[in-house]
Design a protein around this motif. Structure first.
Motif, PDB file in Angstrom:
ATOM      1  N   ILE A 187       1.014  -1.202   0.008  1.00 53.01           N
ATOM      2  CA  ILE A 187      -0.164   0.034  -0.082  1.00 53.01           C
ATOM      3  C   ILE A 187       1.008   1.132  -0.004  1.00 53.01           C
ATOM      4  CG2 ILE A 187      -1.858   1.315   1.262  1.00 53.01           C
ATOM      5  CD1 ILE A 187      -2.440  -1.415   2.656  1.00 53.01           C
ATOM      6  N   GLY A 188       0.891   2.007  -1.145  1.00 50.80           N
ATOM      7  CA  GLY A 188       1.756   3.375  -1.192  1.00 50.80           C
ATOM      8  C   GLY A 188       1.190   4.527  -0.976  1.00 50.80           C
ATOM      9  N   PHE A 189       1.949   5.492  -0.671  1.00 43.83           N
ATOM     10  CA  PHE A 189       1.610   6.955  -0.660  1.00 43.83           C
ATOM     11  C   PHE A 189       2.781   7.462  -1.032  1.00 43.83           C
ATOM     12  CE2 PHE A 189       2.225  11.009   1.157  1.00 43.83           C
ATOM     13  CZ  PHE A 189       1.076  11.600   0.950  1.00 43.83           C
ATOM     14  N   ALA A 190       2.629   8.602  -2.056  1.00 44.65           N
ATOM     15  CA  ALA A 190       3.765   9.511  -2.396  1.00 44.65           C
ATOM     16  C   ALA A 190       3.137  10.862  -2.499  1.00 44.65           C
ATOM     17  CB  ALA A 190       4.121   8.892  -3.875  1.00 44.65           C
ATOM     18  N   GLY A 191       3.994  11.886  -2.120  1.00 41.02           N
ATOM     19  CA  GLY A 191       3.477  13.323  -2.044  1.00 41.02           C
ATOM     20  C   GLY A 191       4.164  13.867  -1.063  1.00 41.02           C
ATOM     21  N   ARG A 192       3.761  15.153  -0.571  1.00 42.23           N
ATOM     22  CA  ARG A 192       4.098  16.094   0.402  1.00 42.23           C
ATOM     23  C   ARG A 192       3.479  15.221   1.695  1.00 42.23           C
ATOM     24  NH1 ARG A 192       1.991  20.510   1.803  1.00 42.23           N
ATOM     25  NH2 ARG A 192       0.283  20.519   0.229  1.00 42.23           N
ATOM     26  N   VAL A 193       4.456  14.982   2.509  1.00 45.01           N
ATOM     27  CA  VAL A 193       4.220  14.375   3.948  1.00 45.01           C
ATOM     28  C   VAL A 193       3.864  15.295   4.901  1.00 45.01           C
ATOM     29  CG1 VAL A 193       4.780  12.509   5.549  1.00 45.01           C
ATOM     30  CG2 VAL A 193       5.738  12.331   3.384  1.00 45.01           C
ATOM     31  N   ARG A 229      10.237  23.214   4.580  1.00 44.42           N
ATOM     32  CA  ARG A 229      10.653  23.920   3.301  1.00 44.42           C
ATOM     33  C   ARG A 229      10.291  23.327   2.105  1.00 44.42           C
ATOM     34  NH1 ARG A 229      16.990  24.228   4.483  1.00 44.42           N
ATOM     35  NH2 ARG A 229      16.513  22.088   4.758  1.00 44.42           N
ATOM     36  N   ALA A 230      10.207  22.049   2.078  1.00 40.13           N
ATOM     37  CA  ALA A 230       9.605  21.376   0.768  1.00 40.13           C
ATOM     38  C   ALA A 230       7.987  21.062   0.989  1.00 40.13           C
ATOM     39  CB  ALA A 230      10.303  19.937   0.665  1.00 40.13           C
ATOM     40  N   GLY A 231       7.602  21.547   1.851  1.00 38.67           N
ATOM     41  CA  GLY A 231       5.878  21.635   2.012  1.00 38.67           C
ATOM     42  C   GLY A 231       5.438  20.534   2.959  1.00 38.67           C
ATOM     43  N   GLY A 232       6.491  19.732   3.801  1.00 41.81           N
ATOM     44  CA  GLY A 232       5.835  18.922   4.674  1.00 41.81           C
ATOM     45  C   GLY A 232       5.511  19.206   5.998  1.00 41.81           C
ATOM     46  N   GLY A 233       5.294  18.319   6.723  1.00 37.20           N
ATOM     47  CA  GLY A 233       4.702  18.793   8.043  1.00 37.20           C
ATOM     48  C   GLY A 233       5.819  18.899   9.139  1.00 37.20           C
ATOM     49  N   GLY A 234       7.010  18.688   8.829  1.00 35.46           N
ATOM     50  CA  GLY A 234       8.354  18.830   9.638  1.00 35.46           C
ATOM     51  C   GLY A 234       8.479  17.519  10.444  1.00 35.46           C
ATOM     52  N   GLU A 235       9.814  17.703  10.679  1.00 36.41           N
ATOM     53  CA  GLU A 235      10.314  16.066  11.259  1.00 36.41           C
ATOM     54  C   GLU A 235       9.827  16.197  12.626  1.00 36.41           C
ATOM     55  OE1 GLU A 235      12.458  12.980  11.963  1.00 36.41           O
ATOM     56  OE2 GLU A 235      12.494  14.190  10.003  1.00 36.41           O
ATOM     57  N   LYS A 236       9.274  16.945  13.604  1.00 36.21           N
ATOM     58  CA  LYS A 236       8.935  16.740  14.962  1.00 36.21           C
ATOM     59  C   LYS A 236       7.607  15.980  14.605  1.00 36.21           C
ATOM     60  CE  LYS A 236       7.253  19.102  18.912  1.00 36.21           C
ATOM     61  NZ  LYS A 236       7.021  20.612  19.444  1.00 36.21           N
ATOM     62  N   TRP A 237       6.858  16.469  13.526  1.00 33.46           N
ATOM     63  CA  TRP A 237       5.407  15.650  13.359  1.00 33.46           C
ATOM     64  C   TRP A 237       5.760  14.371  12.943  1.00 33.46           C
ATOM     65  CZ3 TRP A 237       3.369  14.463   8.447  1.00 33.46           C
ATOM     66  CH2 TRP A 237       2.174  14.169   8.457  1.00 33.46           C
ATOM     67  N   ARG A 238       6.750  14.127  12.246  1.00 29.62           N
ATOM     68  CA  ARG A 238       6.930  12.487  11.541  1.00 29.62           C
ATOM     69  C   ARG A 238       7.390  11.765  12.772  1.00 29.62           C
ATOM     70  NH1 ARG A 238      10.909   8.919   9.636  1.00 29.62           N
ATOM     71  NH2 ARG A 238      12.519  10.333  10.470  1.00 29.62           N
ATOM     72  N   LEU A 242       5.862   8.170  14.128  1.00 30.11           N
ATOM     73  CA  LEU A 242       6.470   7.101  14.394  1.00 30.11           C
ATOM     74  C   LEU A 242       6.300   6.584  15.845  1.00 30.11           C
ATOM     75  CD1 LEU A 242       9.819   7.712  12.447  1.00 30.11           C
ATOM     76  CD2 LEU A 242       7.948   6.281  11.767  1.00 30.11           C
ATOM     77  N   GLY A 243       6.212   7.328  16.703  1.00 27.53           N
ATOM     78  CA  GLY A 243       5.986   6.985  18.168  1.00 27.53           C
ATOM     79  C   GLY A 243       4.587   6.519  18.389  1.00 27.53           C
ATOM     80  N   LYS A 244       3.552   6.836  17.537  1.00 25.08           N
ATOM     81  CA  LYS A 244       2.281   6.353  17.570  1.00 25.08           C
ATOM     82  C   LYS A 244       2.106   5.256  17.078  1.00 25.08           C
ATOM     83  CE  LYS A 244      -2.614   8.446  17.328  1.00 25.08           C
ATOM     84  NZ  LYS A 244      -3.236   9.472  17.068  1.00 25.08           N
ATOM     85  N   PHE A 245       2.480   5.005  15.672  1.00 28.83           N
ATOM     86  CA  PHE A 245       2.247   3.811  15.012  1.00 28.83           C
ATOM     87  C   PHE A 245       3.408   2.859  14.728  1.00 28.83           C
ATOM     88  CE2 PHE A 245      -0.821   7.186  13.587  1.00 28.83           C
ATOM     89  CZ  PHE A 245      -1.875   6.452  13.777  1.00 28.83           C
ATOM     90  N   GLY A 246       4.577   3.300  14.953  1.00 28.97           N
ATOM     91  CA  GLY A 246       5.831   2.551  14.661  1.00 28.97           C
ATOM     92  C   GLY A 246       5.816   1.060  15.312  1.00 28.97           C
ATOM     93  N   GLY A 247       5.598   0.998  16.461  1.00 26.96           N
ATOM     94  CA  GLY A 247       5.498   0.184  17.231  1.00 26.96           C
ATOM     95  C   GLY A 247       4.418  -1.092  16.783  1.00 26.96           C
ATOM     96  N   VAL A 248       3.190  -0.710  16.494  1.00 21.88           N
ATOM     97  CA  VAL A 248       1.939  -1.452  15.985  1.00 21.88           C
ATOM     98  C   VAL A 248       2.383  -1.982  14.615  1.00 21.88           C
ATOM     99  CG1 VAL A 248      -0.497  -1.084  15.351  1.00 21.88           C
ATOM    100  CG2 VAL A 248       0.384   0.029  17.268  1.00 21.88           C
ATOM    101  N   LEU A 249       2.812  -1.069  13.755  1.00 19.60           N
ATOM    102  CA  LEU A 249       3.000  -1.511  12.299  1.00 19.60           C
ATOM    103  C   LEU A 249       4.485  -2.211  12.192  1.00 19.60           C
ATOM    104  CD1 LEU A 249       1.855   1.584  10.534  1.00 19.60           C
ATOM    105  CD2 LEU A 249       0.579  -0.473  10.618  1.00 19.60           C
ATOM    106  N   GLY A 250       5.620  -2.073  13.242  1.00 25.71           N
ATOM    107  CA  GLY A 250       6.819  -2.531  12.896  1.00 25.71           C
ATOM    108  C   GLY A 250       7.380  -2.808  11.487  1.00 25.71           C
TER     109      GLY A 250
END
Length: 383
Positions: A187-193, A229-238, A242-250
Protein backbone atom coordinates in the motif's frame (compact mmCIF):
# COMPACT_ATOMS: atom_id res chain seq x y z
CA UNK A 1 3.97 31.83 -30.66
CA UNK A 2 6.04 33.51 -27.93
CA UNK A 3 5.27 31.87 -24.60
CA UNK A 4 6.52 32.87 -21.15
CA UNK A 5 6.21 30.45 -18.22
CA UNK A 6 6.65 31.54 -14.59
CA UNK A 7 6.86 29.13 -11.67
CA UNK A 8 6.98 29.94 -7.96
CA UNK A 9 9.59 31.32 -5.62
CA UNK A 10 10.67 28.24 -3.66
CA UNK A 11 11.67 25.44 -6.09
CA UNK A 12 14.01 25.36 -9.11
CA UNK A 13 13.54 24.23 -12.70
CA UNK A 14 14.67 21.66 -13.80
CA UNK A 15 12.93 20.01 -10.81
CA UNK A 16 16.09 18.87 -9.02
CA UNK A 17 14.22 19.29 -5.71
CA UNK A 18 10.89 17.93 -6.89
CA UNK A 19 7.62 19.82 -7.07
CA UNK A 20 4.69 18.83 -9.27
CA UNK A 21 4.34 22.30 -10.79
CA UNK A 22 8.03 22.51 -11.60
CA UNK A 23 8.10 18.99 -13.04
CA UNK A 24 5.07 19.56 -15.23
CA UNK A 25 6.04 22.93 -16.63
CA UNK A 26 9.60 21.90 -17.30
CA UNK A 27 8.31 19.06 -19.47
CA UNK A 28 5.59 21.18 -21.11
CA UNK A 29 8.12 23.91 -21.95
CA UNK A 30 10.14 21.31 -23.87
CA UNK A 31 6.99 20.05 -25.60
CA UNK A 32 6.15 23.62 -26.65
CA UNK A 33 9.68 24.33 -27.89
CA UNK A 34 9.78 21.06 -29.84
CA UNK A 35 6.71 22.26 -31.74
CA UNK A 36 8.52 25.43 -32.83
CA UNK A 37 7.37 27.92 -30.20
CA UNK A 38 9.64 30.50 -28.56
CA UNK A 39 9.64 29.70 -24.82
CA UNK A 40 11.02 31.81 -21.95
CA UNK A 41 11.04 30.24 -18.46
CA UNK A 42 11.42 32.15 -15.17
CA UNK A 43 12.17 30.08 -12.05
CA UNK A 44 14.12 30.14 -8.80
CA UNK A 45 17.91 30.33 -8.78
CA UNK A 46 19.59 27.24 -7.34
CA UNK A 47 23.16 26.08 -6.65
CA UNK A 48 24.55 24.33 -9.69
CA UNK A 49 22.10 25.96 -12.11
CA UNK A 50 23.32 28.99 -14.11
CA UNK A 51 21.36 32.25 -13.91
CA UNK A 52 20.68 32.06 -17.63
CA UNK A 53 20.86 29.27 -20.21
CA UNK A 54 19.04 27.79 -23.19
CA UNK A 55 18.28 24.07 -23.05
CA UNK A 56 16.10 22.14 -25.49
CA UNK A 57 15.04 25.38 -27.15
CA UNK A 58 13.84 26.89 -23.85
CA UNK A 59 15.47 30.08 -22.53
CA UNK A 60 15.79 29.94 -18.74
CA UNK A 61 16.25 32.91 -16.41
CA UNK A 62 16.63 32.20 -12.69
CA UNK A 63 16.07 34.65 -9.86
CA UNK A 64 16.72 34.60 -6.10
CA UNK A 65 13.75 33.11 -4.28
CA UNK A 66 12.93 31.94 -0.78
CA UNK A 67 12.14 28.74 1.10
CA UNK A 68 8.57 27.67 1.67
CA UNK A 69 7.13 28.60 5.07
CA UNK A 70 4.44 26.94 7.16
CA UNK A 71 2.80 30.40 7.45
CA UNK A 72 0.45 31.46 4.64
CA UNK A 73 1.04 35.19 5.16
CA UNK A 74 4.80 34.71 4.81
CA UNK A 75 4.37 32.70 1.62
CA UNK A 76 2.07 35.33 0.12
CA UNK A 77 4.64 38.02 0.93
CA UNK A 78 7.37 35.99 -0.79
CA UNK A 79 5.03 35.41 -3.73
CA UNK A 80 4.42 39.16 -4.10
CA UNK A 81 8.14 39.98 -3.93
CA UNK A 82 8.88 37.22 -6.40
CA UNK A 83 6.34 38.55 -8.87
CA UNK A 84 7.76 42.07 -8.64
CA UNK A 85 11.28 40.75 -9.27
CA UNK A 86 10.35 38.62 -12.27
CA UNK A 87 7.92 41.05 -13.90
CA UNK A 88 10.61 43.68 -14.44
CA UNK A 89 12.56 41.52 -16.87
CA UNK A 90 9.86 39.59 -18.72
CA UNK A 91 10.37 39.71 -22.49
CA UNK A 92 7.60 40.69 -24.89
CA UNK A 93 5.42 37.64 -25.53
CA UNK A 94 2.03 36.58 -26.81
CA UNK A 95 1.01 34.81 -23.59
CA UNK A 96 2.46 34.59 -20.09
CA UNK A 97 1.56 31.56 -17.96
CA UNK A 98 1.64 32.31 -14.22
CA UNK A 99 1.99 29.59 -11.59
CA UNK A 100 1.88 32.18 -8.84
CA UNK A 101 -0.85 33.72 -6.70
CA UNK A 102 -0.50 37.49 -6.77
CA UNK A 103 1.24 38.19 -10.09
CA UNK A 104 -1.81 37.52 -12.33
CA UNK A 105 -3.74 40.19 -10.43
CA UNK A 106 -1.65 43.08 -11.64
CA UNK A 107 0.74 41.87 -14.40
CA UNK A 108 -1.53 42.84 -17.29
CA UNK A 109 -1.58 46.48 -16.15
CA UNK A 110 2.03 46.72 -14.99
CA UNK A 111 3.63 45.06 -18.02
CA UNK A 112 1.14 44.61 -20.87
CA UNK A 113 3.88 43.70 -23.35
CA UNK A 114 4.44 40.47 -21.38
CA UNK A 115 1.41 39.07 -23.17
CA UNK A 116 -2.06 37.90 -22.34
CA UNK A 117 -2.14 36.54 -18.81
CA UNK A 118 -2.94 32.91 -18.08
CA UNK A 119 -3.36 31.99 -14.40
CA UNK A 120 -2.96 28.32 -13.55
CA UNK A 121 -5.20 27.65 -10.54
CA UNK A 122 -3.25 24.90 -8.82
CA UNK A 123 -4.90 25.32 -5.40
CA UNK A 124 -8.57 25.47 -4.57
CA UNK A 125 -9.55 29.17 -4.90
CA UNK A 126 -9.88 31.12 -1.67
CA UNK A 127 -11.07 34.41 -3.11
CA UNK A 128 -8.91 34.20 -6.25
CA UNK A 129 -11.95 34.62 -8.45
CA UNK A 130 -12.73 38.02 -6.99
CA UNK A 131 -9.15 39.18 -7.56
CA UNK A 132 -8.63 37.76 -11.06
CA UNK A 133 -11.07 39.93 -12.99
CA UNK A 134 -8.23 41.23 -15.17
CA UNK A 135 -6.85 37.81 -16.11
CA UNK A 136 -7.34 36.73 -19.73
CA UNK A 137 -7.53 32.98 -19.12
CA UNK A 138 -7.84 30.82 -16.02
CA UNK A 139 -6.74 27.19 -16.33
CA UNK A 140 -8.64 25.06 -13.82
CA UNK A 141 -7.15 21.71 -12.89
CA UNK A 142 -10.56 20.15 -12.31
CA UNK A 143 -14.28 20.84 -12.58
CA UNK A 144 -14.32 21.42 -8.82
CA UNK A 145 -11.81 24.28 -9.22
CA UNK A 146 -13.78 25.78 -12.12
CA UNK A 147 -16.97 25.64 -10.09
CA UNK A 148 -15.36 27.41 -7.16
CA UNK A 149 -13.99 30.16 -9.41
CA UNK A 150 -17.43 30.74 -10.92
CA UNK A 151 -19.05 30.86 -7.50
CA UNK A 152 -16.59 33.56 -6.47
CA UNK A 153 -16.95 35.56 -9.68
CA UNK A 154 -19.61 34.47 -12.24
CA UNK A 155 -18.16 36.88 -14.81
CA UNK A 156 -15.13 34.60 -15.16
CA UNK A 157 -17.14 31.73 -16.66
CA UNK A 158 -16.20 32.48 -20.27
CA UNK A 159 -12.51 32.75 -19.41
CA UNK A 160 -12.11 29.44 -17.58
CA UNK A 161 -10.70 26.44 -19.47
CA UNK A 162 -9.89 22.93 -18.22
CA UNK A 163 -6.24 22.12 -17.69
CA UNK A 164 -5.68 18.71 -16.05
CA UNK A 165 -2.11 18.17 -14.91
CA UNK A 166 -0.32 15.95 -17.47
CA UNK A 167 1.66 12.81 -16.70
CA UNK A 168 4.32 10.78 -18.49
CA UNK A 169 1.94 7.90 -19.10
CA UNK A 170 4.41 5.81 -21.07
CA UNK A 171 7.12 6.04 -18.42
CA UNK A 172 4.75 4.96 -15.67
CA UNK A 173 2.99 2.27 -17.70
CA UNK A 174 6.37 0.74 -18.52
CA UNK A 175 7.10 0.55 -14.77
CA UNK A 176 3.83 -1.24 -13.97
CA UNK A 177 4.33 -4.40 -11.95
CA UNK A 178 1.97 -6.57 -14.01
CA UNK A 179 -0.33 -9.34 -12.87
CA UNK A 180 2.27 -11.58 -11.21
CA UNK A 181 1.50 -12.01 -7.48
CA UNK A 182 3.88 -10.27 -5.08
CA UNK A 183 4.58 -10.74 -1.40
CA UNK A 184 4.09 -8.66 0.55
CA UNK A 185 1.45 -6.51 -1.13
CA UNK A 186 2.34 -2.83 -0.96
CA UNK A 187 0.00 0.00 0.00
CA UNK A 188 1.77 3.16 -1.14
CA UNK A 189 1.58 6.89 -0.61
CA UNK A 190 3.70 9.45 -2.48
CA UNK A 191 3.54 13.21 -2.07
CA UNK A 192 4.15 15.92 0.47
CA UNK A 193 4.14 14.22 3.86
CA UNK A 194 1.92 16.76 5.59
CA UNK A 195 -1.06 16.49 7.97
CA UNK A 196 -3.47 17.78 5.32
CA UNK A 197 -2.56 14.83 3.08
CA UNK A 198 -4.13 12.37 5.51
CA UNK A 199 -0.94 10.45 6.28
CA UNK A 200 -1.96 9.97 9.92
CA UNK A 201 -5.33 8.66 8.75
CA UNK A 202 -3.57 6.14 6.51
CA UNK A 203 -1.36 4.95 9.36
CA UNK A 204 -4.37 4.72 11.67
CA UNK A 205 -6.17 2.55 9.11
CA UNK A 206 -3.05 0.43 8.69
CA UNK A 207 -2.91 -0.09 12.45
CA UNK A 208 -6.43 -1.51 12.29
CA UNK A 209 -5.39 -3.87 9.50
CA UNK A 210 -2.41 -5.00 11.56
CA UNK A 211 -4.81 -6.40 14.15
CA UNK A 212 -6.31 -8.78 11.58
CA UNK A 213 -4.98 -12.21 10.64
CA UNK A 214 -7.18 -12.87 7.62
CA UNK A 215 -5.24 -10.76 5.11
CA UNK A 216 -2.28 -11.67 2.90
CA UNK A 217 1.11 -10.17 3.89
CA UNK A 218 1.21 -6.42 3.29
CA UNK A 219 3.19 -3.27 4.06
CA UNK A 220 2.75 0.50 3.89
CA UNK A 221 5.33 2.55 1.99
CA UNK A 222 5.42 6.34 2.40
CA UNK A 223 7.46 8.38 -0.06
CA UNK A 224 7.89 12.14 0.03
CA UNK A 225 9.40 15.15 1.76
CA UNK A 226 8.63 15.86 5.40
CA UNK A 227 10.81 19.01 5.55
CA UNK A 228 8.71 22.17 6.03
CA UNK A 229 10.77 23.95 3.37
CA UNK A 230 9.55 21.34 0.86
CA UNK A 231 5.94 21.60 1.99
CA UNK A 232 6.04 18.78 4.54
CA UNK A 233 4.75 18.67 8.09
CA UNK A 234 8.17 18.76 9.72
CA UNK A 235 10.44 16.23 11.38
CA UNK A 236 8.84 16.70 14.81
CA UNK A 237 5.46 15.69 13.43
CA UNK A 238 6.98 12.65 11.69
CA UNK A 239 8.54 11.51 14.97
CA UNK A 240 5.17 11.82 16.64
CA UNK A 241 3.64 9.55 14.01
CA UNK A 242 6.42 7.03 14.39
CA UNK A 243 5.95 7.07 18.14
CA UNK A 244 2.24 6.48 17.74
CA UNK A 245 2.25 3.85 14.97
CA UNK A 246 5.80 2.53 14.65
CA UNK A 247 5.42 -0.10 17.35
CA UNK A 248 2.06 -1.34 16.03
CA UNK A 249 3.16 -1.56 12.40
CA UNK A 250 6.77 -2.62 12.95
CA UNK A 251 8.37 -3.95 9.77
CA UNK A 252 5.15 -3.31 7.86
CA UNK A 253 6.00 0.40 7.78
CA UNK A 254 8.49 1.38 5.07
CA UNK A 255 9.03 5.14 5.44
CA UNK A 256 11.28 6.67 2.80
CA UNK A 257 12.37 10.15 1.87
CA UNK A 258 11.47 12.05 -1.29
CA UNK A 259 12.36 10.74 -4.74
CA UNK A 260 13.01 13.41 -7.34
CA UNK A 261 14.19 11.28 -10.25
CA UNK A 262 11.17 10.59 -12.52
CA UNK A 263 12.35 7.15 -13.58
CA UNK A 264 13.05 5.93 -10.05
CA UNK A 265 9.77 7.37 -8.81
CA UNK A 266 7.90 5.58 -11.59
CA UNK A 267 9.54 2.30 -10.57
CA UNK A 268 8.49 2.88 -6.96
CA UNK A 269 4.91 3.37 -8.14
CA UNK A 270 5.26 0.17 -10.15
CA UNK A 271 6.17 -1.73 -6.97
CA UNK A 272 2.90 -0.69 -5.32
CA UNK A 273 -0.28 -2.72 -5.55
CA UNK A 274 -2.61 -0.17 -3.94
CA UNK A 275 -2.04 3.58 -3.98
CA UNK A 276 -3.72 5.41 -1.13
CA UNK A 277 -4.17 9.19 -1.18
CA UNK A 278 -6.43 9.99 1.78
CA UNK A 279 -6.17 13.76 1.52
CA UNK A 280 -8.13 15.92 3.94
CA UNK A 281 -7.35 19.17 2.09
CA UNK A 282 -10.80 20.08 0.83
CA UNK A 283 -9.60 23.65 0.29
CA UNK A 284 -6.24 22.66 -1.16
CA UNK A 285 -6.40 19.69 -3.53
CA UNK A 286 -7.24 20.45 -7.15
CA UNK A 287 -6.45 17.36 -9.24
CA UNK A 288 -4.31 14.56 -7.77
CA UNK A 289 -1.15 14.28 -9.87
CA UNK A 290 0.36 11.53 -7.73
CA UNK A 291 -2.89 9.57 -8.01
CA UNK A 292 -2.82 9.82 -11.82
CA UNK A 293 0.84 8.76 -11.97
CA UNK A 294 0.18 5.77 -9.71
CA UNK A 295 -2.83 4.77 -11.81
CA UNK A 296 -0.66 4.85 -14.95
CA UNK A 297 1.84 2.59 -13.15
CA UNK A 298 -0.81 -0.07 -12.58
CA UNK A 299 -1.92 0.69 -9.02
CA UNK A 300 -5.47 0.32 -7.77
CA UNK A 301 -6.20 3.71 -6.17
CA UNK A 302 -8.02 4.48 -2.94
CA UNK A 303 -8.78 8.17 -2.43
CA UNK A 304 -10.79 10.37 -0.13
CA UNK A 305 -14.10 11.74 -1.32
CA UNK A 306 -12.84 15.20 -2.31
CA UNK A 307 -14.57 16.58 -5.39
CA UNK A 308 -11.28 17.16 -7.21
CA UNK A 309 -10.61 13.41 -7.42
CA UNK A 310 -13.93 12.57 -9.07
CA UNK A 311 -12.56 12.96 -12.61
CA UNK A 312 -9.78 10.47 -11.86
CA UNK A 313 -11.34 7.86 -9.58
CA UNK A 314 -14.85 6.55 -10.09
CA UNK A 315 -15.82 4.44 -7.11
CA UNK A 316 -15.93 0.76 -8.03
CA UNK A 317 -14.77 1.45 -11.60
CA UNK A 318 -11.29 3.01 -11.61
CA UNK A 319 -10.67 2.76 -7.86
CA UNK A 320 -12.31 3.04 -4.48
CA UNK A 321 -13.48 6.19 -2.70
CA UNK A 322 -14.03 6.56 1.04
CA UNK A 323 -15.63 9.34 3.09
CA UNK A 324 -12.83 11.14 4.90
CA UNK A 325 -14.98 13.46 7.01
CA UNK A 326 -16.58 12.70 10.35
CA UNK A 327 -16.00 9.97 12.89
CA UNK A 328 -14.97 6.53 11.72
CA UNK A 329 -12.94 7.70 8.71
CA UNK A 330 -10.08 5.36 9.62
CA UNK A 331 -12.54 2.44 9.75
CA UNK A 332 -13.90 3.28 6.30
CA UNK A 333 -10.41 3.59 4.89
CA UNK A 334 -9.33 0.32 6.49
CA UNK A 335 -12.36 -1.39 4.96
CA UNK A 336 -11.48 -0.13 1.48
CA UNK A 337 -7.85 -1.17 1.81
CA UNK A 338 -8.69 -4.60 3.19
CA UNK A 339 -11.11 -5.20 0.32
CA UNK A 340 -8.30 -4.69 -2.19
CA UNK A 341 -5.75 -6.67 -0.21
CA UNK A 342 -8.08 -9.63 0.10
CA UNK A 343 -9.52 -9.65 -3.44
CA UNK A 344 -6.78 -9.87 -6.05
CA UNK A 345 -9.21 -10.04 -8.96
CA UNK A 346 -10.92 -6.81 -7.88
CA UNK A 347 -7.57 -5.13 -7.29
CA UNK A 348 -6.28 -6.03 -10.73
CA UNK A 349 -9.48 -5.12 -12.58
CA UNK A 350 -9.60 -1.68 -10.95
CA UNK A 351 -5.91 -1.17 -11.72
CA UNK A 352 -6.37 -2.11 -15.37
CA UNK A 353 -9.28 0.29 -15.88
CA UNK A 354 -7.45 3.02 -13.98
CA UNK A 355 -4.40 2.74 -16.20
CA UNK A 356 -6.49 3.03 -19.37
CA UNK A 357 -8.49 5.93 -17.95
CA UNK A 358 -5.49 8.20 -17.23
CA UNK A 359 -3.91 7.77 -20.65
CA UNK A 360 -5.84 10.88 -21.71
CA UNK A 361 -3.50 12.91 -19.46
CA UNK A 362 -0.31 11.99 -21.29
CA UNK A 363 2.02 14.96 -21.91
CA UNK A 364 1.73 15.17 -25.73
CA UNK A 365 -2.06 15.20 -25.59
CA UNK A 366 -2.24 17.86 -22.88
CA UNK A 367 0.44 19.95 -24.62
CA UNK A 368 -1.54 19.97 -27.87
CA UNK A 369 -4.74 20.98 -26.07
CA UNK A 370 -2.93 23.72 -24.14
CA UNK A 371 -1.33 25.13 -27.28
CA UNK A 372 -4.65 25.17 -29.10
CA UNK A 373 -6.19 27.15 -26.25
CA UNK A 374 -3.24 29.55 -26.12
CA UNK A 375 -3.50 30.15 -29.87
CA UNK A 376 -7.21 30.93 -29.59
CA UNK A 377 -6.42 33.31 -26.75
CA UNK A 378 -3.61 34.98 -28.69
CA UNK A 379 -5.83 35.69 -31.69
CA UNK A 380 -8.87 36.70 -29.68
CA UNK A 381 -9.80 40.33 -30.17
CA UNK A 382 -10.52 42.20 -26.96
CA UNK A 383 -14.15 43.33 -26.64
Amino acid sequence: MRITIITGFFLPVPPVMGGSTEKIWHRLSLEFAARGHDVFFASRAWPGLPPQETVGGVTHRRFPGADHSRWLAVNLWHDLRWGCTVARVLPPADVVICNTVTLPVWLRHFRPQAGKVVAVIARMPKGHGRAYGGVDRLWALSAAVAGQLCSENPRLAGRIAPFPYPIDWGLHAQAAGGAAPRTPLTIGFAGRVHPEKGVELLLSAAARLAARNDLPPWRVRIIGPVDVRAGGGGEKWRRQLLGKFGGVLGSRLDWRGPEFDPGRLARLYGEMDVFCYPSLAARGETFGLAVAEAMAAGCAPVVSGLACFSELVRDGDTGLVFAQSGSGAEVRLADALSKLLADGALRRSLATRAQVHVRRYDFPSVAEEALADLESLRTKVAP
